[in-house]
Design a protein around this motif. Structure first.
Motif, PDB file in Angstrom:
ATOM      1  N   GLY A 117       0.684  -1.235   0.124  1.00 28.27           N
ATOM      2  CA  GLY A 117      -0.089   0.006  -0.070  1.00 28.27           C
ATOM      3  C   GLY A 117       0.789   1.102   0.067  1.00 28.27           C
ATOM      4  O   GLY A 117       2.151   1.242  -0.103  1.00 28.27           O
ATOM      5  N   ARG A 132      -0.292   3.930   4.531  1.00 24.71           N
ATOM      6  CA  ARG A 132      -1.060   2.999   5.138  1.00 24.71           C
ATOM      7  C   ARG A 132      -0.031   1.743   5.331  1.00 24.71           C
ATOM      8  O   ARG A 132      -0.348   1.073   6.411  1.00 24.71           O
ATOM      9  CB  ARG A 132      -1.867   2.357   4.016  1.00 24.71           C
ATOM     10  CG  ARG A 132      -2.963   3.143   3.608  1.00 24.71           C
ATOM     11  CD  ARG A 132      -3.883   2.600   2.432  1.00 24.71           C
ATOM     12  NE  ARG A 132      -4.325   1.363   2.808  1.00 24.71           N
ATOM     13  CZ  ARG A 132      -4.779   0.426   1.928  1.00 24.71           C
ATOM     14  NH1 ARG A 132      -4.881   0.586   0.629  1.00 24.71           N
ATOM     15  NH2 ARG A 132      -5.460  -0.733   2.575  1.00 24.71           N
ATOM     16  N   ASP A 187       0.746   2.507   9.215  1.00 29.87           N
ATOM     17  CA  ASP A 187      -0.439   2.136  10.261  1.00 29.87           C
ATOM     18  C   ASP A 187      -0.244   0.690  10.199  1.00 29.87           C
ATOM     19  O   ASP A 187      -0.681   0.111  11.364  1.00 29.87           O
ATOM     20  CB  ASP A 187      -1.571   2.717   9.464  1.00 29.87           C
ATOM     21  CG  ASP A 187      -1.524   4.233   9.318  1.00 29.87           C
ATOM     22  OD1 ASP A 187      -0.945   4.865  10.043  1.00 29.87           O
ATOM     23  OD2 ASP A 187      -2.432   4.816   8.787  1.00 29.87           O
ATOM     24  N   HIS A 188       0.088   0.078   9.152  1.00 30.85           N
ATOM     25  CA  HIS A 188      -0.120  -1.596   9.222  1.00 30.85           C
ATOM     26  C   HIS A 188       1.006  -1.943  10.211  1.00 30.85           C
ATOM     27  O   HIS A 188       0.744  -2.875  10.934  1.00 30.85           O
ATOM     28  CB  HIS A 188       0.072  -2.250   7.816  1.00 30.85           C
ATOM     29  CG  HIS A 188       0.218  -3.564   7.738  1.00 30.85           C
ATOM     30  ND1 HIS A 188      -0.584  -4.679   8.102  1.00 30.85           N
ATOM     31  CD2 HIS A 188       1.573  -4.213   7.494  1.00 30.85           C
ATOM     32  CE1 HIS A 188       0.269  -5.838   7.949  1.00 30.85           C
ATOM     33  NE2 HIS A 188       1.294  -5.390   7.628  1.00 30.85           N
TER      34      HIS A 188
END
Length: 576
Positions: free
Chosen positions: A243, A247, A250-251
């Motif tokens: 991504g 993102r 955040d993952h």
């Protein structure tokens, strides 16, 4: 030494251009700037040009004027094109044109170069008038002359007076500076430089993140761009998440437990792999030790083999020496055998001679015993054998006297035709037959009878090649002068320095004799003391063209005979 052809002398009889008719400025050829490639001058003349200055072929003003034997004038290029094919005639009077009877009309050329013409740039605004010979120099400085831009890549033509403004303000290839990086480039390449090369120009992010960065910083921005897609940091351990950068961050924060499990599984797999590799390494080490022991054994065997090879080499050298000794002995034995064979042959011949002598004595003894002696063999001068011997001696003496008489007769013939005043008139008969022999290679050259500068002077002769020699082979008659070895050479001064004149006599009423005069070169071997019967010939390989010689208009050949005259200047002939 001056050499000249007979055709050149005939030209001088037909046409003599005025001396000093061309100034030093006119003698220099015009540059390619105003001379046409073919035909006459196409310039615009101030006054109408007289027809005598126009070419009979192209009808334009003469360029490099040439005059033919008939008196008409042509451009050099027009005449060369016209005479390219044989059988051409003069367009003015239909007389045949001969390429050998053409002369430079330098006087006409000077007058043509003095004609006044307008500048070629009259339509561009130049009002000057000048002589045709000065046109090229004017065109090199004319402000209305169109010239090409001097900058590389620019092919635009501008007036010479506008060239500076063009170079400074209008030329697309003038140097300018980039407003971003200050790099110098041409105006034509500036836009391409800014759009594709300039490192300081601002460009928009390719991912449309709204950022504008310098081209040099684009690579770093692409890796940090919020819209750039990337993989999870634990992708090497089995995580398949992909991504944007935000993102992905955040993952990674939300999946710490899953990432630890992936690392644990990967670690176990690595430990199992390491144990397998350790077992393989142990196996390889044992195999390596075995190979090392085998290598040591092979090295010992190689050392033993090399020692045996060395011993074999020594034995081979000894055998070669022994073989050489035996070969020498064999040669000696062969030589002795040959000598013995020769000795045996000599003995056989001696034995045969003794046997023959014995048989002869036996036969003579038997003849004496029978009372049949041969007194004719022992009668001295009165016997038949001695008479036959005397007849043979007289025959031999007669043959010797006949040879000497022939030599004396030849010597008298030479003395009768020889001259002792330095002049030779050489009559060559059967010209046609001798010319055919020269062409076929049977008899390439002919020598004249000798002649002398005085009774005790230099001995000389002439040599002629009827089919030419050297540069004149096949096209000219070549005539040479030869210094011969004489009886009084040790008393004469050397090198030979007398002036020599070679002449082909005209047997007709015009008496247009063809002559060539030269002064001997003291450094040439042709005029030093002859070491053989004659020195190397020196003269004129291009004495006269065969076409002029055999032309029926002249009478150089009459009754199949030609006359050659050689005159040596004896005014300063040394006296003994």
């Amino acid at each position: 030494m001056a050499t000249g052809s007979g055709s050149d002398r005939l030209k001088s009889c037909l046409y003599q251009p005025p001396k000093n008719s061309l100034s030093s400025a006119c003698r220099q050829p015009l540059g390619s700037g105003i001379e046409p490639l073919e035909g006459g001058y196409a310039e615009e003349f101030v006054q109408p040009v007289d027809d005598k200055y126009k070419c009979e072929l192209c009808h334009r003003v003469l360029c490099h004027a040439k005059q033919t034997e008939c008196g008409h004038r042509f451009c050099e290029s027009c005449l060369n094109s016209h005479l390219r094919f044989p059988g051409q005639v003069c367009p003015a009077d239909n007389d045949p044109l001969d390429g050998t009877e053409v002369f430079n009309d330098n006087c006409c050329r000077k007058e043509v170069l003095g004609l006044m013409v307008y500048c070629r740039n009259a339509k561009m605004g130049c009002k000057l008038q000048m002589a045709l010979g000065a046109l090229e120099g004017h065109l090199n400085d004319c402000p209305f002359q169109q010239v090409q831009c001097s900058r590389s890549g620019c092919s635009e033509l501008v007036l010479r007076q506008d060239l500076s403004d063009h170079l400074m303000y209008k030329c697309k290839y003038r140097e300018v500076k980039c407003k971003y990086c200050q790099k110098e480039t041409t105006l034509a390449e500036l836009k391409s430089h800014e759009n594709s090369e300039c490192p300081s120009s601002l460009i928009t992010c390719l991912r449309n993140c709204g950022s504008r960065v310098h081209r040099a910083e684009l690579k770093g921005h692409m890796s940090e761009c919020p819209k750039a897609e990337g993989c999870c940091s634990f992708s090497n351990y089995g995580c398949t998440f992909k991504g944007t950068n935000q993102r992905t961050k955040d993952h990674e924060k939300q999946s710490v437990h899953q990432h630890l499990l992936l690392v644990l599984f990967k670690n176990k797999a690595l430990e199992e792999k390491v144990s397998e590799l350790e077992s393989e390494v142990k196996e390889k080490m044992t195999a390596l030790q075995k190979l090392s022991s085998q290598i040591q054994k092979m090295e010992k065997e190689m050392s033993l083999t090399s020692q045996s090879v060395n011993r074999s080499d020594i034995k081979l050298n000894q055998s070669q020496k022994t073989l050489a000794m035996h070969a020498d002995k064999l040669r000696q034995v062969e030589h002795e055998l040959l000598e013995r064979c020769k000795l045996e042959e000599n003995l056989k011949r001696d034995i045969l001679f003794v046997k023959y002598s014995t048989d002869n004595l036996s036969s003579r003894m038997s003849t004496l015993e029978n009372g049949q002696s041969t007194p004719c063999l022992y009668r001295g001068n009165s016997g038949p054998v001695s008479v036959e011997h005397q007849v043979a001696q007289h025959d031999n003496m007669l043959s010797v006297h006949e040879v000497r008489l022939a030599e004396i007769d030849l010597h008298f013939q030479v003395l009768e035709t020889a001259s002792y005043n330095g002049r030779l008139i050489w009559k060559i008969r059967d010209y046609a037959r001798r010319k055919r022999e020269a062409v076929s290679g049977t008899t390439l050259s002919l020598y004249s009878q000798p002649f002398y500068t005085s009774s005790f002077g230099y001995k000389m002769c002439a040599r002629v090649y009827l089919n030419g020699d050297g540069m004149g082979k096949g096209t000219h008659l070549s005539l040479f002068f030869v210094v011969m070895r004489g009886e009084y050479d040790p008393l004469l001064p050397w090198p030979f320095k007398q002036k020599v004149t070679l002449t082909l006599l005209d047997q007709g009423p015009c008496k247009m004799h063809v002559s060539d005069i030269f002064k001997p070169d003291p450094n040439s071997s042709s005029f030093r003391v002859p070491l053989t019967e004659m020195n190397v010939a020196s003269g004129c390989p291009l004495f006269m063209t065969q076409t002029v010689l055999e032309n029926e208009t002249h009478r150089y050949i009459k009754d199949d005979t030609i006359f050659i005259k050689v005159t040596v200047d004896t005014s300063d002939n040394p006296e003994l």
